[in-house]
Design a protein around this motif. Structure first.
Motif, PDB file in Angstrom:
ATOM      1  N   GLY A  68       0.832  -1.201   0.000  1.00  0.00           N
ATOM      2  CA  GLY A  68       0.000   0.000   0.000  1.00  0.00           C
ATOM      3  C   GLY A  68       0.859   1.240   0.000  1.00  0.00           C
ATOM      4  O   GLY A  68       1.949   1.262  -0.558  1.00  0.00           O
ATOM      5  N   ALA A  69       0.387   2.267   0.663  1.00  0.00           N
ATOM      6  CA  ALA A  69       1.083   3.548   0.697  1.00  0.00           C
ATOM      7  C   ALA A  69       2.482   3.395   1.277  1.00  0.00           C
ATOM      8  O   ALA A  69       2.723   2.538   2.128  1.00  0.00           O
ATOM      9  CB  ALA A  69       0.278   4.548   1.521  1.00  0.00           C
ATOM     10  N   ARG A  70       3.400   4.219   0.813  1.00  0.00           N
ATOM     11  CA  ARG A  70       4.786   4.134   1.274  1.00  0.00           C
ATOM     12  C   ARG A  70       4.916   4.506   2.741  1.00  0.00           C
ATOM     13  O   ARG A  70       5.685   3.917   3.487  1.00  0.00           O
ATOM     14  CB  ARG A  70       5.646   5.057   0.418  1.00  0.00           C
ATOM     15  CG  ARG A  70       7.103   4.979   0.772  1.00  0.00           C
ATOM     16  CD  ARG A  70       7.967   5.705  -0.237  1.00  0.00           C
ATOM     17  NE  ARG A  70       9.316   5.777   0.265  1.00  0.00           N
ATOM     18  CZ  ARG A  70      10.147   6.752   0.037  1.00  0.00           C
ATOM     19  NH1 ARG A  70       9.777   7.749  -0.729  1.00  0.00           N
ATOM     20  NH2 ARG A  70      11.356   6.747   0.532  1.00  0.00           N
ATOM     21  N   PHE A  71       4.168   5.512   3.177  1.00  0.00           N
ATOM     22  CA  PHE A  71       4.232   5.967   4.570  1.00  0.00           C
ATOM     23  C   PHE A  71       2.873   5.764   5.235  1.00  0.00           C
ATOM     24  O   PHE A  71       1.839   5.824   4.588  1.00  0.00           O
ATOM     25  CB  PHE A  71       4.647   7.445   4.645  1.00  0.00           C
ATOM     26  CG  PHE A  71       5.969   7.709   4.002  1.00  0.00           C
ATOM     27  CD1 PHE A  71       7.146   7.244   4.577  1.00  0.00           C
ATOM     28  CD2 PHE A  71       6.052   8.406   2.804  1.00  0.00           C
ATOM     29  CE1 PHE A  71       8.377   7.480   3.987  1.00  0.00           C
ATOM     30  CE2 PHE A  71       7.279   8.654   2.210  1.00  0.00           C
ATOM     31  CZ  PHE A  71       8.446   8.169   2.801  1.00  0.00           C
TER      32      PHE A  71
END
Length: 76
Positions: A68-71
């Motif tokens: 999913g999202a990097r952060f």
């Protein structure tokens, strides 16, 4: 986050995992990073990063790959 006690936290984590006699999962948001690329800014504490990675290696832990999202959060 106050990282003044990160080394104590990692030592306690290591002690608890080493004493465990059954399989276990260690999970949580430790507010520590493994790699400089895990940060959205160039401000990296390499000593703390090394302590975290050494703890993971000493305990033979494996990181579950995040999809999913990097952060997980952002200040924007």
């Amino acid at each position: 986050a106050d990282h003044g006690r990160s080394a104590d936290f990692l030592a306690e984590l290591k002690n608890k995992v080493e004493r465990c006699t059954t399989p276990m999962v260690v999970a949580g948001d430790f507010n520590l990073i493994r790699w400089a690329s895990d940060k959205s800014s160039p401000n990296v504490d390499r000593v703390r990063m090394r302590l975290f990675n050494d703890c993971i290696a000493d305990l033979a832990l494996r990181e579950i790959t995040r999809i999913g999202a990097r952060f997980t959060w952002t200040t924007k």
